[in-house]
Scaffold this active site. Structure first.
Site, PDB file in Angstrom:
ATOM      1  N   ASP A   1      -5.016 -20.926  16.500  1.00 11.12           N
ATOM      2  CA  ASP A   1      -3.731 -20.759  16.092  1.00 11.12           C
ATOM      3  C   ASP A   1      -2.978 -21.716  15.842  1.00 11.12           C
ATOM      4  O   ASP A   1      -2.191 -22.184  14.819  1.00 11.12           O
ATOM      5  CB  ASP A   1      -3.393 -19.889  17.401  1.00 11.12           C
ATOM      6  CG  ASP A   1      -1.883 -19.490  16.685  1.00 11.12           C
ATOM      7  OD1 ASP A   1      -2.125 -18.894  14.828  1.00 11.12           O
ATOM      8  OD2 ASP A   1      -1.139 -19.134  17.103  1.00 11.12           O
TER       9      ASP A   1
ATOM     10  N   LYS B   1      -3.345 -19.992   6.498  1.00  8.86           N
ATOM     11  CA  LYS B   1      -4.257 -19.928   7.745  1.00  8.86           C
ATOM     12  C   LYS B   1      -4.834 -18.831   8.012  1.00  8.86           C
ATOM     13  O   LYS B   1      -3.603 -18.239   8.210  1.00  8.86           O
ATOM     14  CB  LYS B   1      -3.903 -21.381   8.724  1.00  8.86           C
ATOM     15  CG  LYS B   1      -2.678 -21.070   9.162  1.00  8.86           C
ATOM     16  CD  LYS B   1      -2.353 -21.801  11.032  1.00  8.86           C
ATOM     17  CE  LYS B   1      -2.959 -21.177  12.264  1.00  8.86           C
ATOM     18  NZ  LYS B   1      -1.979 -20.163  11.737  1.00  8.86           N
TER      19      LYS B   1
ATOM     20  N   GLU C   1       6.559 -23.056  22.743  1.00  7.45           N
ATOM     21  CA  GLU C   1       6.797 -21.424  22.627  1.00  7.45           C
ATOM     22  C   GLU C   1       7.479 -21.058  23.940  1.00  7.45           C
ATOM     23  O   GLU C   1       6.412 -20.655  25.051  1.00  7.45           O
ATOM     24  CB  GLU C   1       5.927 -20.527  21.113  1.00  7.45           C
ATOM     25  CG  GLU C   1       6.117 -21.646  20.402  1.00  7.45           C
ATOM     26  CD  GLU C   1       5.031 -20.385  19.545  1.00  7.45           C
ATOM     27  OE1 GLU C   1       4.511 -18.926  19.724  1.00  7.45           O
ATOM     28  OE2 GLU C   1       3.982 -21.187  18.658  1.00  7.45           O
TER      29      GLU C   1
ATOM     30  N   HIS D   1       2.046 -24.546   7.492  1.00  4.42           N
ATOM     31  CA  HIS D   1       3.461 -24.311   6.931  1.00  4.42           C
ATOM     32  C   HIS D   1       4.313 -25.209   7.498  1.00  4.42           C
ATOM     33  O   HIS D   1       5.648 -25.929   7.182  1.00  4.42           O
ATOM     34  CB  HIS D   1       4.464 -22.711   6.967  1.00  4.42           C
ATOM     35  CG  HIS D   1       4.820 -22.812   8.621  1.00  4.42           C
ATOM     36  ND1 HIS D   1       3.032 -22.046   9.487  1.00  4.42           N
ATOM     37  CD2 HIS D   1       5.662 -22.996   9.502  1.00  4.42           C
ATOM     38  CE1 HIS D   1       3.963 -22.371  10.395  1.00  4.42           C
ATOM     39  NE2 HIS D   1       5.182 -22.889  10.761  1.00  4.42           N
TER      40      HIS D   1
ATOM     41  N   LYS E   1       8.356 -28.405   6.841  1.00  5.07           N
ATOM     42  CA  LYS E   1       9.004 -28.749   7.979  1.00  5.07           C
ATOM     43  C   LYS E   1       9.719 -30.365   6.931  1.00  5.07           C
ATOM     44  O   LYS E   1       8.997 -30.687   7.154  1.00  5.07           O
ATOM     45  CB  LYS E   1       8.896 -28.377   9.312  1.00  5.07           C
ATOM     46  CG  LYS E   1       8.723 -27.654   9.478  1.00  5.07           C
ATOM     47  CD  LYS E   1       7.802 -27.316  10.994  1.00  5.07           C
ATOM     48  CE  LYS E   1       7.567 -26.035  11.255  1.00  5.07           C
ATOM     49  NZ  LYS E   1       8.219 -25.160  11.845  1.00  5.07           N
TER      50      LYS E   1
ATOM     51  N   HIS F   1      -2.128 -26.796  12.832  1.00  2.48           N
ATOM     52  CA  HIS F   1      -0.555 -27.763  12.363  1.00  2.48           C
ATOM     53  C   HIS F   1      -0.085 -28.740  13.599  1.00  2.48           C
ATOM     54  O   HIS F   1       0.102 -29.754  12.667  1.00  2.48           O
ATOM     55  CB  HIS F   1       0.584 -26.853  13.350  1.00  2.48           C
ATOM     56  CG  HIS F   1       0.307 -25.892  12.637  1.00  2.48           C
ATOM     57  ND1 HIS F   1       1.071 -25.481  11.388  1.00  2.48           N
ATOM     58  CD2 HIS F   1       0.753 -24.059  13.357  1.00  2.48           C
ATOM     59  CE1 HIS F   1       0.863 -23.889  10.906  1.00  2.48           C
ATOM     60  NE2 HIS F   1       0.247 -23.509  11.860  1.00  2.48           N
TER      61      HIS F   1
ATOM     62  N   ARG G   1       1.103  -1.343  -0.148  1.00  2.00           N
ATOM     63  CA  ARG G   1      -0.037   0.246   0.474  1.00  2.00           C
ATOM     64  C   ARG G   1       0.896   1.213   0.065  1.00  2.00           C
ATOM     65  O   ARG G   1       0.393   2.513  -0.506  1.00  2.00           O
ATOM     66  CB  ARG G   1      -0.697  -0.423   1.745  1.00  2.00           C
ATOM     67  CG  ARG G   1      -1.833   0.747   1.163  1.00  2.00           C
ATOM     68  CD  ARG G   1      -3.254   0.567   2.443  1.00  2.00           C
ATOM     69  NE  ARG G   1      -2.181  -0.335   3.349  1.00  2.00           N
ATOM     70  CZ  ARG G   1      -3.183  -0.321   4.432  1.00  2.00           C
ATOM     71  NH1 ARG G   1      -3.846  -0.034   4.341  1.00  2.00           N
ATOM     72  NH2 ARG G   1      -2.723  -1.293   4.639  1.00  2.00           N
TER      73      ARG G   1
ATOM     74  N   LYS H   1       1.609 -20.750  24.469  1.00  2.00           N
ATOM     75  CA  LYS H   1       2.937 -19.888  23.978  1.00  2.00           C
ATOM     76  C   LYS H   1       4.078 -19.721  25.712  1.00  2.00           C
ATOM     77  O   LYS H   1       2.669 -19.758  26.768  1.00  2.00           O
ATOM     78  CB  LYS H   1       2.337 -18.458  23.707  1.00  2.00           C
ATOM     79  CG  LYS H   1       1.572 -18.305  22.630  1.00  2.00           C
ATOM     80  CD  LYS H   1       1.943 -17.707  21.118  1.00  2.00           C
ATOM     81  CE  LYS H   1       1.739 -17.714  20.491  1.00  2.00           C
ATOM     82  NZ  LYS H   1       2.753 -18.218  19.150  1.00  2.00           N
TER      83      LYS H   1
HETATM   84  C1  BG6 Z   1       1.829 -19.771  13.616  1.00  2.00           C
HETATM   85  C2  BG6 Z   1       0.878 -18.958  14.716  1.00  2.00           C
HETATM   86  O1  BG6 Z   1       1.422 -20.491  12.180  1.00  2.00           O
HETATM   87  O2  BG6 Z   1       2.895 -20.716  13.745  1.00  2.00           O
HETATM   88  C3  BG6 Z   1       2.060 -18.759  15.109  1.00  2.00           C
HETATM   89  O3  BG6 Z   1       0.311 -18.359  13.999  1.00  2.00           O
HETATM   90  C4  BG6 Z   1       3.633 -20.008  15.771  1.00  2.00           C
HETATM   91  O4  BG6 Z   1       1.241 -18.488  16.635  1.00  2.00           O
HETATM   92  C5  BG6 Z   1       3.847 -20.434  14.956  1.00  2.00           C
HETATM   93  O5  BG6 Z   1       3.778 -19.279  16.628  1.00  2.00           O
HETATM   94  C6  BG6 Z   1       5.216 -21.406  14.555  1.00  2.00           C
HETATM   95  O6  BG6 Z   1       5.666 -21.309  13.863  1.00  2.00           O
HETATM   96  P1  BG6 Z   1       6.557 -21.774  14.024  1.00  2.00           P
HETATM   97  O7  BG6 Z   1       7.183 -22.903  12.356  1.00  2.00           O
HETATM   98  O8  BG6 Z   1       7.489 -21.214  14.609  1.00  2.00           O
HETATM   99  O9  BG6 Z   1       6.798 -23.567  14.327  1.00  2.00           O
END
Ligand code: BG6
Length: 500
Positions: free
Chosen positions: A237, A150, A218, A180, A184, A242, A46, A342
Site C-alpha cells: 500500500d 496504484k 498515520e 500521488h 505533493k 510512495h 453505476r 497505520k
Molecule cells: C494511499 C494509500 O495510496 O496513500 C492509503 O492507499 C494512505 O492507505 C494514503 O492512507 C496516504 O496518502 P496521503 O496523501 O494521505 O499521505
C-alpha cells in the site's frame, strides 16, 4: 507545456477517491482558471441517476471538502462542464453507449480525451480492452490518455502480466500511472532543494552521510477499506510505491533536464542499484507488525483484527519497515531505512538525513560532552519544512553546546497548499508525464519488495503487534546497523544520544 481543452471521462466518479480528491481537485483548478475553455467532464457511475441528482451529489462533495472556499459562481461554471453517464463497467454495451455519446455532434465533446480509472485494479485490463474495442483509444482526432491509480499489479509477475495486456491497447505515452506522492509540493521540493542549491551537493554521498530515514506514519486506521487493505498490507500500500519514490528523489543523480524521460531514467537507475534482498536475509532487512488496540489522540481505538471485514487470523501488516542499500558510487554502504504504519502516534511524512559525526578530539579538554550529528530534515506533511540541524556553542562562560536548527520553510503562512491531485490532473492535460510512473519504475520497485512479500506470505502463523497510538514496534530497531542509529520521529532538535 500548455494545457489543452479535453474531455475527462471519470470511471468511479461516485466512489471515495472521486469524492475526497478528484472532484475537489478539478473544482480548485476551475476556480484558479486552470481548466482550459471547452474542458468537460463525463462522470460515469453505476447508479441510475439523472443529471440533477448527480449535480446535487457533486455539490455535496465540493461543499464538504472545500468548506469556506465554496463559491457559488465558480460552482455554476464547474457544474456546467459535467455530463452524468450511467454505465456498468462490466457491461460491454456501456462502452458502445459511451462512444456514441462522445462522438455525438450535438454534445461537441473535445476529442482530446483523458480516461481516469478510479476503479478496482482488478478491473483495469478489462475496462481498457472494452474501451479499445470501441475505438476509444484511437488518436485520429485528438489525443487519448489513460490515468490509473496504484497498485499496478500485486507483485512482479502480476504487474508484468498487466503491462503485457494493456500494452495491446495503449502505447506507453498514453498511460499515466499515478503515484500521488509525486504531486505533493514538498516531494517536488526535494529535487529543487538538491539541484538548485550548490551547498549540499558535495556532501550528498557516502563520505558524509551516515544514513537516511523515510517515515510515513498515520493516525488513521484502515477506514472501511478492510477488504482491499487485508489483501494488500502496508508494504504494497505504501512502501512499494510512495516511499520508494521518495527514496529515488533523495538518492538520484542530477538528471540531464526536468523532462519526463530524463527524470525517470535517473529514478530507474536508483531502483536498479538497490541491492537485492535474498530470501534468507529478509528478516535482517525488513520488519512487519499489526496494530493492537490502543488509543490515538486520546480516543480508544480497536486493534486491526477487530476492524470490519478483517479475518480473525489475519497476519496482514499495518506497519512495515525495511533497510536498503544502494550499490553505486554515491551511496555504497549507506543504509536507507523506510517505515510506514497505520494507527501510529502522529500523522507525519518526513525524510531525515543523518550526517556522520565529526571527529571529537578537538573538544577533548572541554565541557562538551555530547554533540548530535548534523541532520537535514524534510517535512513532507502535514508540516512542510526544510531544516538543517547544526551544533552551536551555548551562550555563557563554559564551552558547552546545543543543537540549533536552520529553517528554510517551504510555505509562508499566507500561501495556500495545493492538493497533489490538482497538479497531476493538470499535468495530464499538458501531456507532462514527468510526475507519473514509467512501467520500468513500477517493475523495479516490485523486484525490490517481492522477496519480502514472498517470505511474509509463507509465514502466516505469527505477526508482531504494536499498540495503536505508538510509534510502532520496539523490535523494529533490529534493522539498524549501529547502536547510534534509531528511528527519528521529530522535526525539532532531539536530546543528545551520543556521548563524545
Ligand atoms: C494511499 C494509500 O495510496 O496513500 C492509503 O492507499 C494512505 O492507505 C494514503 O492512507 C496516504 O496518502 P496521503 O496523501 O494521505 O499521505
Amino acid at each position: 507545456m500548455n494545457a489543452e481543452p479535453c474531455t475527462y471521462v471519470i470511471y468511479g466518479s461516485t466512489g471515495n477517491l472521486s469524492r475526497i480528491k478528484l472532484m475537489p481537485a478539478l473544482y480548485h483548478l476551475d476556480a484558479a482558471n486552470q481548466l482550459p475553455e471547452g474542458t468537460r467532464i463525463i462522470a460515469i457511475g453505476r447508479r441510475p441517476w439523472d443529471q440533477a441528482t448527480w449535480l446535487k451529489e457533486l455539490r455535496d462533495m465540493i461543499e464538504q471538502k472545500v468548506k469556506n472556499d465554496f463559491n457559488e459562481h465558480v460552482f455554476k461554471r464547474f457544474a456546467e462542464r459535467f455530463y452524468y453517464h450511467r454505465g456498468d463497467l462490466h457491461e460491454a454495451e456501456a462502452y458502445a453507449a459511451l462512444a456514441e455519446l462522445i462522438n455525438s455532434p450535438e454534445q461537441a465533446f473535445s476529442k482530446n480525451i483523458a480516461f481516469y480509472l478510479s476503479i478496482s485494479p482488478a478491473d483495469f485490463a478489462q475496462v481498457m480492452e472494452l474501451l479499445s474495442v470501441n475505438h476509444l483509444f484511437e488518436e485520429e482526432y485528438g489525443w487519448r490518455r489513460v490515468i490509473i491509480e496504484k497498485p499496478f499489479g500485486y507483485d512482479l509477475d502480476s504487474a508484468q502480466a498487466l503491462q503485457k495486456r494493456i500494452s495491446q491497447y495503449l502505447t506507453e505515452e498514453q498511460i499515466y500511472r499515478i503515484d500521488h506522492y509525486l504531486g505533493k509540493g514538498m516531494v517536488q521540493n526535494v529535487l529543487v532543494f538538491r539541484f538548485a542549491n550548490v551547498m549540499l551537493e558535495p556532501l550528498w554521498n557516502r563520505n558524509y552521510i551516515d544514513h537516511v530515514q523515510i517515515t510515513h506514519s498515520e493516525e488513521i486506521g484502515i477506514e472501511g477499506r478492510g477488504e482491499y487493505y487485508n489483501s494488500a498490507g502496508a508494504m504494497r500500500d505504501m512502501l512499494q510505491s510512495h516511499l520508494l519514490q521518495m527514496l529515488t528523489l533523495v538518492a538520484m543523480e542530477p538528471p540531464v533536464s526536468m523532462e519526463a524521460e530524463s527524470l525517470r531514467d535517473e529514478k530507474v537507475k536508483v531502483l536498479k542499484s538497490i541491492r537485492p534482498i535474498p530470501k534468507e536475509a529478509v528478516h535482517g532487512h525488513s520488519f512487519r507488525a499489526q496494530y493492537a488496540k490502543g488509543s490515538v489522540g486520546g480516543k480508544k481505538v480497536n486493534g486491526y483484527l477487530q476492524e470490519d471485514n478483517i479475518p480473525a487470523n489475519s497476519t496482514t501488516e499495518t506497519y512495515a519497515a525495511m533497510k536498503l542499500y544502494i550499490d553505486n558510487w554515491r551511496w555504497r554502504g549507506v543504509p536507507f531505512y523506510l517505515r510506514t504504519g497505520k494507527r501510529m502516534a502522529k500523522a507525519q511524512s518526513s525524510i531525515s538525513i543523518c550526517f556522520r559525526h565529526p571527529p571529537l578530539q578537538f573538544f577533548r579538554d572541554t565541557h562538551v560532552q555530547c554533540m548530535n550529528p548534523n541532520w537535514v530534515l524534510l517535512g513532507i506533511q502535514p508540516e512542510e519544512c526544510i531544516r538543517i540541524e547544526m551544533t552551536v556553542k551555548e551562550p555563557g562562560l563554559e564551552m558547552s553546546t546545543r543543537t540549533s536548527s536552520l529553517d528554510a520553510s517551504f510555505r509562508n503562512q499566507n500561501e495556500k497548499s495545493i492538493d497533489a491531485y490538482e497538479d497531476l490532473l493538470l499535468d495530464v492535460l499538458k501531456g507532462d508525464r514527468s510526475l507519473f510512473l514509467r512501467f520500468d519504475e513500477v517493475e523495479y520497485a516490485w523486484r525490490i519488495v517481492d522477496p519480502i512479500l514472498q517470505t511474509w506470505a509463507i509465514e502466516r502463523d505469527y505477526i508482531a503487534t504494536y499498540p495503536a497510538g505508538s510509534w510502532g514496534p520496539e523490535d523494529s530497531r533490529r534493522l539498524f546497523e549501529k547502536e547510534s542509529q534509531s528511528w527519528r520521529s521529530s522535526l525539532t532538535p532531539e536530546p543528545c544520544k551520543y556521548e563524545g
